[in-house]
Every structure is written in structure tokens, then in C-alpha cells.
Design a protein around this motif. Sequence first.
Motif, PDB file in Angstrom:
ATOM      1  N   THR A 159       0.819  -1.217   0.000  1.00  0.00           N
ATOM      2  CA  THR A 159       0.000   0.000   0.000  1.00  0.00           C
ATOM      3  C   THR A 159       0.852   1.267   0.000  1.00  0.00           C
ATOM      4  O   THR A 159       0.323   2.363  -0.153  1.00  0.00           O
ATOM      5  CB  THR A 159      -0.940   0.046   1.220  1.00  0.00           C
ATOM      6  OG1 THR A 159      -0.154   0.043   2.419  1.00  0.00           O
ATOM      7  CG2 THR A 159      -1.912  -1.113   1.209  1.00  0.00           C
ATOM      8  N   SER A 164       2.688   0.251  -4.127  1.00  0.00           N
ATOM      9  CA  SER A 164       1.447   0.389  -4.901  1.00  0.00           C
ATOM     10  C   SER A 164       1.733   0.564  -6.383  1.00  0.00           C
ATOM     11  O   SER A 164       1.033  -0.001  -7.232  1.00  0.00           O
ATOM     12  CB  SER A 164       0.631   1.572  -4.361  1.00  0.00           C
ATOM     13  OG  SER A 164       1.362   2.778  -4.412  1.00  0.00           O
ATOM     14  N   THR A 181       0.376  -6.847   2.750  1.00  0.00           N
ATOM     15  CA  THR A 181       0.138  -5.627   3.507  1.00  0.00           C
ATOM     16  C   THR A 181      -0.310  -5.946   4.924  1.00  0.00           C
ATOM     17  O   THR A 181      -0.876  -7.013   5.186  1.00  0.00           O
ATOM     18  CB  THR A 181      -0.940  -4.751   2.814  1.00  0.00           C
ATOM     19  OG1 THR A 181      -1.154  -3.575   3.590  1.00  0.00           O
ATOM     20  CG2 THR A 181      -2.251  -5.511   2.685  1.00  0.00           C
ATOM     21  N   LYS A 183      -2.362  -3.749   6.212  1.00  0.00           N
ATOM     22  CA  LYS A 183      -3.596  -2.951   6.217  1.00  0.00           C
ATOM     23  C   LYS A 183      -4.703  -3.745   5.524  1.00  0.00           C
ATOM     24  O   LYS A 183      -4.976  -3.563   4.334  1.00  0.00           O
ATOM     25  CB  LYS A 183      -3.360  -1.614   5.514  1.00  0.00           C
ATOM     26  CG  LYS A 183      -2.274  -0.746   6.139  1.00  0.00           C
ATOM     27  CD  LYS A 183      -2.133   0.561   5.370  1.00  0.00           C
ATOM     28  CE  LYS A 183      -1.114   1.490   6.016  1.00  0.00           C
ATOM     29  NZ  LYS A 183       0.284   1.009   5.833  1.00  0.00           N
ATOM     30  N   LYS A 186      -7.407  -2.299   3.218  1.00  0.00           N
ATOM     31  CA  LYS A 186      -7.044  -1.754   1.907  1.00  0.00           C
ATOM     32  C   LYS A 186      -6.996  -2.833   0.826  1.00  0.00           C
ATOM     33  O   LYS A 186      -6.422  -2.620  -0.242  1.00  0.00           O
ATOM     34  CB  LYS A 186      -5.684  -1.047   1.993  1.00  0.00           C
ATOM     35  CG  LYS A 186      -5.695   0.159   2.921  1.00  0.00           C
ATOM     36  CD  LYS A 186      -6.695   1.215   2.469  1.00  0.00           C
ATOM     37  CE  LYS A 186      -6.743   2.397   3.411  1.00  0.00           C
ATOM     38  NZ  LYS A 186      -7.750   3.405   2.975  1.00  0.00           N
ATOM     39  N   ASP A 188      -9.381  -3.879  -1.145  1.00  0.00           N
ATOM     40  CA  ASP A 188     -10.052  -3.416  -2.361  1.00  0.00           C
ATOM     41  C   ASP A 188      -9.160  -2.458  -3.148  1.00  0.00           C
ATOM     42  O   ASP A 188      -9.131  -2.494  -4.381  1.00  0.00           O
ATOM     43  CB  ASP A 188     -11.378  -2.733  -2.013  1.00  0.00           C
ATOM     44  CG  ASP A 188     -12.448  -3.717  -1.554  1.00  0.00           C
ATOM     45  OD1 ASP A 188     -12.255  -4.933  -1.771  1.00  0.00           O
ATOM     46  OD2 ASP A 188     -13.459  -3.275  -0.989  1.00  0.00           O
ATOM     47  N   PHE A 189      -8.454  -1.593  -2.445  1.00  0.00           N
ATOM     48  CA  PHE A 189      -7.521  -0.662  -3.084  1.00  0.00           C
ATOM     49  C   PHE A 189      -6.485  -1.431  -3.892  1.00  0.00           C
ATOM     50  O   PHE A 189      -6.206  -1.099  -5.064  1.00  0.00           O
ATOM     51  CB  PHE A 189      -6.860   0.192  -2.005  1.00  0.00           C
ATOM     52  CG  PHE A 189      -5.660   0.977  -2.452  1.00  0.00           C
ATOM     53  CD1 PHE A 189      -5.814   2.153  -3.172  1.00  0.00           C
ATOM     54  CD2 PHE A 189      -4.375   0.563  -2.113  1.00  0.00           C
ATOM     55  CE1 PHE A 189      -4.697   2.878  -3.571  1.00  0.00           C
ATOM     56  CE2 PHE A 189      -3.266   1.292  -2.516  1.00  0.00           C
ATOM     57  CZ  PHE A 189      -3.425   2.457  -3.244  1.00  0.00           C
ATOM     58  N   LEU A 190      -5.923  -2.482  -3.309  1.00  0.00           N
ATOM     59  CA  LEU A 190      -4.890  -3.266  -3.982  1.00  0.00           C
ATOM     60  C   LEU A 190      -5.471  -4.074  -5.141  1.00  0.00           C
ATOM     61  O   LEU A 190      -4.833  -4.218  -6.193  1.00  0.00           O
ATOM     62  CB  LEU A 190      -4.193  -4.184  -2.977  1.00  0.00           C
ATOM     63  CG  LEU A 190      -3.382  -3.449  -1.914  1.00  0.00           C
ATOM     64  CD1 LEU A 190      -2.951  -4.399  -0.804  1.00  0.00           C
ATOM     65  CD2 LEU A 190      -2.163  -2.771  -2.532  1.00  0.00           C
ATOM     66  N   LEU A 298      -4.621   6.303  -6.849  1.00  0.00           N
ATOM     67  CA  LEU A 298      -3.763   6.120  -5.670  1.00  0.00           C
ATOM     68  C   LEU A 298      -3.104   7.409  -5.209  1.00  0.00           C
ATOM     69  O   LEU A 298      -2.232   7.392  -4.340  1.00  0.00           O
ATOM     70  CB  LEU A 298      -2.713   5.030  -5.910  1.00  0.00           C
ATOM     71  CG  LEU A 298      -1.686   5.145  -7.033  1.00  0.00           C
ATOM     72  CD1 LEU A 298      -0.624   6.162  -6.742  1.00  0.00           C
ATOM     73  CD2 LEU A 298      -1.051   3.782  -7.248  1.00  0.00           C
ATOM     74  N   LYS A 318       0.543   5.352   8.216  1.00  0.00           N
ATOM     75  CA  LYS A 318      -0.862   5.507   7.853  1.00  0.00           C
ATOM     76  C   LYS A 318      -1.087   5.974   6.419  1.00  0.00           C
ATOM     77  O   LYS A 318      -2.219   6.041   5.966  1.00  0.00           O
ATOM     78  CB  LYS A 318      -1.537   6.492   8.813  1.00  0.00           C
ATOM     79  CG  LYS A 318      -1.554   6.015  10.259  1.00  0.00           C
ATOM     80  CD  LYS A 318      -2.189   7.050  11.179  1.00  0.00           C
ATOM     81  CE  LYS A 318      -2.183   6.564  12.627  1.00  0.00           C
ATOM     82  NZ  LYS A 318      -2.776   7.577  13.547  1.00  0.00           N
ATOM     83  N   VAL A 320      -1.260   5.847   2.437  1.00  0.00           N
ATOM     84  CA  VAL A 320      -1.525   4.839   1.405  1.00  0.00           C
ATOM     85  C   VAL A 320      -1.332   5.483   0.044  1.00  0.00           C
ATOM     86  O   VAL A 320      -1.787   6.604  -0.197  1.00  0.00           O
ATOM     87  CB  VAL A 320      -2.960   4.287   1.538  1.00  0.00           C
ATOM     88  CG1 VAL A 320      -3.299   3.370   0.375  1.00  0.00           C
ATOM     89  CG2 VAL A 320      -3.133   3.549   2.862  1.00  0.00           C
TER      90      VAL A 320
END
Length: 328
Positions: A159, A164, A181, A183, A186, A188-190, A298, A318, A320
Amino acid sequence: MSEFKALVVSEEAGNYVSSVTDRHIDDLPEGEVLIRVHYSSLNYKDALSASGNKGVSRNFPHTPGIDAAGVVEASSVAELSAGDEVILTGYDLGMNTAGGFGQYIRVPAAWVLKRPEGLSLRESMILGTAGLTAALCVDKLEQAGLSPDQGPVLVTGATGGVGSIAVALLASLGYEVAAATGKSLKADFLTQLGAKHIVDRTTLEAGKEKPMLKEQWAGAVDTVGGEILFNVVKSLRYGGSVACCGLTAGGQFQGSVFPFILRNVNLLGIDSVEQPLVVKASMWDRLSVQWKLDLSQLVSEITLAELPAEIERILGGKMVGRTLVNLT
């Protein structure tokens, strides 16, 4: 314009305090090229500099910012002219030379690269050192023989900035990417970046006492170092390689030579700071054409005034993705 705004880190009674203040162009160091900075980006090394880490920046007051993109205001070399759009990453910028968190910088011409035609100044700083480092990692892995048909490729610290972009770049090139990760929220972000598998960081910490682990990865990009890095080495498939470019989990690891001897694996070191300008130019050309990515999902954009709070966030683990600093 002789005065400009800059983030200045000062040492006060043993503490390091960041504030946006007025500076004068005459305060800048000597150099052949004066540049009006339009964009910079926030990297972990910038946060270390801002927190007084003497391994990064020795002298204070200081303006961090290892990345900068802007327009040449004045130049004493024929290769660069006023009005040229340029980018800088690495070398001593933002370490012990006033960096990209100021609206002006003055630097040696040997650090300066004309903006690749396929990237805007803004896009170049969404990538910044993180994008250059990710590209160098992927390039070196492929030079070592990695190809998409060999199996999954792991990215640790997925992240973060380098992680990323590495996930997005590898996925765009057809690799099956596993993103590691701590986290879990996160995922869905990845996945949106192209990761096929999400790996909880704690699983990479298991088995550190063993000389070898089960073969899993055809290759890896490691951004964290420490014991996780050597567990990744122990988990490479026969002939696999890991590109090592970070140390947020520590600068040391303990292990054995067994994976190197019995599985013929490679540990590849990646430096993006002191690479010759011609190597950086080659990577930037690829990032602007063949490897061009849409990284809009991102990036978050901030002003100079918002930088101190973002620096605290990145130090606290913290942040991302990428944080773009708009100095215009």
C-alpha cells in the motif's frame, strides 16, 4: 520574484519543528540551474529528514523534498534553457541540499532531466522517486529472467508508494501479483490496482527460524527489508529473484546461504538515488510510454501548508499510495 514559500525544518531544544516560511533565492545553494517548482511528492525519506534523522539530513534548518518537477528560471549551461520543463529525483536533493518542498530550488545541471514528452509535470511527480524505484525493480527482475508465465510475483509493503506502483506496473505487464500488507482494510484498493491475491503481512513473518520455506514466488519486490525480506528469499521458487529497495521493517536480517545454494535464487539491490542520469532517463522514458500507468486512484494532492500533518501520517505508517505536493 526573490522571496518564496518553503517548508523549513528547524531544530528547537532537541525537537524538530516543521513550518512553512518565507525564504529568499539568495538562501539557496550554488548551482547551474534555478528551477521554479510546480510539484513534489512525499516519500518516507522526506519524513525521516523532517524528523531530524541525521542519516538523511545533517544540517538544519533544512527544506526536505527528494523529488521536484518544474520550469527552469535560469541556467548557465547550454543544455538547459529558461522555460524548459524538468524533473529531478534523488542525488542530494532534499537530503543536504534544499529540496522540492520549496517553490524554488537551485541545483547542479547534472541532476536535471528534461520532462519526458509522455508525462506532464504533475504525472511525473505522482510517480516521483517511488515510481522510478518500482520501475528499476521490475526492470532488474526481468533482466534476471522473470517473465509473467513463471508464476506469482509478491510485492511487500504494497500500500506504500513504491509498493502500490509496483503492483500496478506488474499487473499491467501481465504478471499475477500477490500484494502483501498489514492494512487488511485496503484489500479493495490493492485489487483495483491489479493484485490477484492479498497476503496478510503476518504470514510473511512466520518461519523466520527455518533455513528454508515452501517455494511460492517466482519473483518479488520487497520494500520493507528486515526479517520479512529473508523470509521472502526463503520462499522463492527455484531460480527466482527478489528486488530489495526498502527498510521500513529494519536494515538487517539473519538467515542462511541455503536458498542461494539449493534454489539458485538472487537478491537484487536497487538504488534510485545515485543512478546515472542516463539510466534514470531510460526508466522515465519507459514510464512515459510503454509502462505508462493511470495512477489517479492512488494519489492525494496537498499543499505546502498540509505537509506537516502528512509527514506525521507517513511516519505513523498511515499513508496509502502517493501524496502529491502542489506548490503552485
